[in-house]
Design an enzyme around this catalytic site. Structure first.
Site, PDB file in Angstrom:
ATOM      1  N   ALA A 189       8.760  -4.634  12.522  1.00  0.00           N
ATOM      2  CA  ALA A 189       9.111  -5.441  11.346  1.00  0.00           C
ATOM      3  C   ALA A 189      10.629  -5.528  11.153  1.00  0.00           C
ATOM      4  CB  ALA A 189       8.458  -4.846  10.103  1.00  0.00           C
TER       5      ALA A 189
ATOM      6  N   GLN B  24       0.851  -1.203   0.000  1.00  0.00           N
ATOM      7  CA  GLN B  24       0.000   0.000   0.000  1.00  0.00           C
ATOM      8  C   GLN B  24       0.875   1.237   0.000  1.00  0.00           C
ATOM      9  OE1 GLN B  24      -3.406  -0.649   3.032  1.00  0.00           O
ATOM     10  NE2 GLN B  24      -1.840  -2.156   3.537  1.00  0.00           N
ATOM     11  N   ASN B  25       2.183   1.030   0.137  1.00  0.00           N
ATOM     12  CA  ASN B  25       3.093   2.174   0.232  1.00  0.00           C
ATOM     13  C   ASN B  25       3.420   2.715  -1.154  1.00  0.00           C
ATOM     14  OD1 ASN B  25       3.038   1.657   2.912  1.00  0.00           O
ATOM     15  ND2 ASN B  25       5.008   0.598   2.965  1.00  0.00           N
ATOM     16  N   VAL B  26       3.821   3.974  -1.150  1.00  0.00           N
ATOM     17  CA  VAL B  26       4.111   4.638  -2.423  1.00  0.00           C
ATOM     18  C   VAL B  26       5.586   5.010  -2.497  1.00  0.00           C
ATOM     19  CG1 VAL B  26       1.739   5.495  -2.621  1.00  0.00           C
ATOM     20  CG2 VAL B  26       3.447   6.911  -1.466  1.00  0.00           C
ATOM     21  N   ASP B  27       6.391   4.449  -1.561  1.00  0.00           N
ATOM     22  CA  ASP B  27       7.772   4.909  -1.385  1.00  0.00           C
ATOM     23  C   ASP B  27       8.815   4.187  -2.230  1.00  0.00           C
ATOM     24  OD1 ASP B  27       8.089   2.453   0.040  1.00  0.00           O
ATOM     25  OD2 ASP B  27       7.594   3.427   1.941  1.00  0.00           O
TER      26      ASP B  27
ATOM     27  N   CYS C  67      -3.989  16.310 -18.760  1.00  0.00           N
ATOM     28  CA  CYS C  67      -3.727  15.624 -20.035  1.00  0.00           C
ATOM     29  C   CYS C  67      -2.956  14.320 -19.870  1.00  0.00           C
ATOM     30  CB  CYS C  67      -2.962  16.541 -20.990  1.00  0.00           C
ATOM     31  SG  CYS C  67      -1.214  16.717 -20.589  1.00  0.00           S
TER      32      CYS C  67
ATOM     33  N   GLU D  78       1.347  -3.529  17.269  1.00  0.00           N
ATOM     34  CA  GLU D  78       0.033  -3.326  17.895  1.00  0.00           C
ATOM     35  C   GLU D  78      -0.960  -4.328  17.319  1.00  0.00           C
ATOM     36  OE1 GLU D  78      -0.511  -0.735  19.951  1.00  0.00           O
ATOM     37  OE2 GLU D  78       1.437   0.244  19.641  1.00  0.00           O
TER      38      GLU D  78
ATOM     39  N   GLY E 217       2.856  -4.437   9.018  1.00  0.00           N
ATOM     40  CA  GLY E 217       2.804  -2.983   9.197  1.00  0.00           C
ATOM     41  C   GLY E 217       1.610  -2.314   8.561  1.00  0.00           C
TER      42      GLY E 217
ATOM     43  N   HIS F 231      -1.560   1.320  -4.273  1.00  0.00           N
ATOM     44  CA  HIS F 231      -2.031   2.711  -4.263  1.00  0.00           C
ATOM     45  C   HIS F 231      -1.187   3.610  -5.165  1.00  0.00           C
ATOM     46  CE1 HIS F 231      -4.011   1.851  -0.105  1.00  0.00           C
ATOM     47  NE2 HIS F 231      -4.789   1.495  -1.102  1.00  0.00           N
TER      48      HIS F 231
HETATM   49  P1  NAD Z   1      -1.485   2.873   8.697  1.00  0.00           P
HETATM   50  O1  NAD Z   1      -0.791   4.186   8.835  1.00  0.00           O
HETATM   51  O2  NAD Z   1      -2.951   2.846   8.744  1.00  0.00           O
HETATM   52  O3  NAD Z   1      -0.981   1.835   9.811  1.00  0.00           O
HETATM   53  C1  NAD Z   1       0.364   1.620  10.085  1.00  0.00           C
HETATM   54  C2  NAD Z   1       0.499   0.314  10.863  1.00  0.00           C
HETATM   55  O4  NAD Z   1       1.881   0.038  11.045  1.00  0.00           O
HETATM   56  C3  NAD Z   1      -0.132   0.347  12.283  1.00  0.00           C
HETATM   57  O5  NAD Z   1      -0.922  -0.818  12.457  1.00  0.00           O
HETATM   58  C4  NAD Z   1       1.106   0.315  13.203  1.00  0.00           C
HETATM   59  O6  NAD Z   1       0.848  -0.391  14.434  1.00  0.00           O
HETATM   60  C5  NAD Z   1       2.109  -0.425  12.353  1.00  0.00           C
HETATM   61  N1  NAD Z   1       3.524  -0.181  12.676  1.00  0.00           N
HETATM   62  C6  NAD Z   1       4.090   0.929  13.203  1.00  0.00           C
HETATM   63  N2  NAD Z   1       5.418   0.758  13.329  1.00  0.00           N
HETATM   64  C7  NAD Z   1       5.700  -0.469  12.848  1.00  0.00           C
HETATM   65  C8  NAD Z   1       6.908  -1.222  12.708  1.00  0.00           C
HETATM   66  N3  NAD Z   1       8.092  -0.724  13.078  1.00  0.00           N
HETATM   67  N4  NAD Z   1       6.837  -2.476  12.192  1.00  0.00           N
HETATM   68  C9  NAD Z   1       5.633  -2.998  11.808  1.00  0.00           C
HETATM   69  N5  NAD Z   1       4.462  -2.322  11.931  1.00  0.00           N
HETATM   70  C10 NAD Z   1       4.500  -1.077  12.436  1.00  0.00           C
HETATM   71  O7  NAD Z   1      -0.916   2.269   7.380  1.00  0.00           O
HETATM   72  P2  NAD Z   1      -1.637   1.535   6.201  1.00  0.00           P
HETATM   73  O8  NAD Z   1      -2.470   0.432   6.747  1.00  0.00           O
HETATM   74  O9  NAD Z   1      -0.584   1.234   5.236  1.00  0.00           O
HETATM   75  O10 NAD Z   1      -2.638   2.593   5.558  1.00  0.00           O
HETATM   76  C11 NAD Z   1      -2.232   3.893   5.303  1.00  0.00           C
HETATM   77  C12 NAD Z   1      -2.294   4.364   3.854  1.00  0.00           C
HETATM   78  O11 NAD Z   1      -1.375   5.422   3.781  1.00  0.00           O
HETATM   79  C13 NAD Z   1      -1.814   3.368   2.867  1.00  0.00           C
HETATM   80  O12 NAD Z   1      -2.828   3.231   1.969  1.00  0.00           O
HETATM   81  C14 NAD Z   1      -0.582   3.990   2.186  1.00  0.00           C
HETATM   82  O13 NAD Z   1      -0.863   4.188   0.813  1.00  0.00           O
HETATM   83  C15 NAD Z   1      -0.430   5.344   2.740  1.00  0.00           C
HETATM   84  N6  NAD Z   1       0.912   5.666   3.313  1.00  0.00           N
HETATM   85  C16 NAD Z   1       2.047   5.278   2.682  1.00  0.00           C
HETATM   86  C17 NAD Z   1       3.293   5.560   3.238  1.00  0.00           C
HETATM   87  C18 NAD Z   1       4.536   5.078   2.547  1.00  0.00           C
HETATM   88  O14 NAD Z   1       4.543   4.995   1.318  1.00  0.00           O
HETATM   89  N7  NAD Z   1       5.583   4.707   3.288  1.00  0.00           N
HETATM   90  C19 NAD Z   1       3.382   6.265   4.446  1.00  0.00           C
HETATM   91  C20 NAD Z   1       2.181   6.692   5.051  1.00  0.00           C
HETATM   92  C21 NAD Z   1       0.957   6.363   4.473  1.00  0.00           C
HETATM   93 ZN    ZN Z   2      -0.983  18.512 -19.203  1.00  0.00          ZN
END
Ligand code: NAD
Ligand code: ZN
Length: 251
Positions: A233, A102-105, A131, A216, A188, A120
């Site tokens: 993690a 789900q991350n965009v990084d 465009c 958590e 995570g 995402h």
């Molecule tokens: P979330 O922010 O809803 O939840 C984060 C989860 O990670 C929590 O359950 C927390 O307990 C857990 N966590 C915290 N520290 C941790 C660790 N060290 N090891 C393992 N788990 C840990 O995140 P989500 O469920 O991914 O939803 C958020 C949305 O935000 C996603 O759709 C994503 O696209 C976006 N997002 C992306 C980034 C990124 O690209 N890195 C950062 C922030 C949000």
């Molecule tokens: Zn354009």
């Protein structure tokens, strides 16, 4: 060592097509704050105000100033951590097939995973809202905010805002690999954002073992995780990989 840890090692050592579903938590140890929970971005800003497509369409300058510029600064400094590397190691060992993130990084690809579904989208690229003209984020000229395309439209990241649809191919492939995997590692993610949060259910319904790594409890922990591993993690994944390596080396 806990029973869940031992069982997770046993299950993963046998696995041939494990899939990982990752969320913002796996990148916390790379210095990227999550959205929800302690230290999360949502404690500071209201998502519906700044991360919704309607907010961007109404006021792209404010969304750039408050959200996108900050994300770029944070992501530019981030490197893969031990958890990302652990998943790349599991792929090397022939255990892990695909990462649905789900991350965009972009940190899974940088760590070495080759099949990464960006559920995402990605922050590494931008496109014009009007465009569709596309450009690498690193090449975007930020001297004017919001940056504009030659057509006059505003540039935006290739990740989806709230209120937008998941790219069809990403959703389709994620459902396919989730249904076919033997183990699903859920790492995570608070598992609150749909439809990503439904992937562990699809995996479990099709006979996969669900291993969850999170410091958590989440909505999945009691309901569907067979083997919850409570902790960061970046600590748990290298420990798992180390023990699996020893196991595989011992006939
Ligand atoms: P979330 O922010 O809803 O939840 C984060 C989860 O990670 C929590 O359950 C927390 O307990 C857990 N966590 C915290 N520290 C941790 C660790 N060290 N090891 C393992 N788990 C840990 O995140 P989500 O469920 O991914 O939803 C958020 C949305 O935000 C996603 O759709 C994503 O696209 C976006 N997002 C992306 C980034 C990124 O690209 N890195 C950062 C922030 C949000
Ligand atoms: Zn354009």
């Amino acid at each position: 060592m806990s029973d869940s840890f031992e069982n997770a090692v046993n299950v993963l050592t046998q696995a041939k097509k494990a899939v990982a579903l990752t969320g913002a938590g796996i990148s916390v140890e790379s210095g990227i704050p999550p959205f929800r929970g302690k230290g999360g971005l949502w404690e500071k800003i209201d998502p519906m105000k700044y991360a919704h497509i309607d907010a961007f369409l109404e006021d792209p300058k404010t969304v750039w100033d408050v959200l996108i510029k900050n994300m770029k600064t944070v992501l530019d400094k981030a490197h893969p951590n031990a958890a990302h590397t652990g998943l790349a190691d599991l792929e090397q060992l022939g255990i892990l097939q695909t990462v649905i993130t789900q991350n965009v990084d972009g940190l899974h690809q940088r760590a070495g995973n080759r099949d990464v579904i960006e559920f995402h989208g990605s922050f590494a690229r931008m496109h014009c809202q009007s465009c569709d003209w596309a450009i690498e984020t690193a090449q975007v000229d930020l001297s004017e905010i919001p940056p504009r395309c030659g057509c006059g439209g505003f540039l935006r990241p290739d990740c989806i805002f709230f209120g937008e649809l998941i790219p069809h191919e990403a959703l389709f492939r994620s459902q396919q690999v989730s249904a076919a995997c033997d183990v699903m590692l859920v790492i995570g993610t608070s598992a609150t954002v749909q439809p990503a949060a439904s992937m562990p259910f699809i995996a479990r319904d099709n006979g996969a073992v669900v291993i969850e790594i999170n410091p958590e409890p989440t909505s999945l922990t009691q309901r569907i995780s067979h083997l919850p591993l409570m902790g960061a993690a970046g600590t748990i994944l290298p420990r798992l990989v180390g023990t699996i390596r020893q196991r595989l080396a011992t006939p």
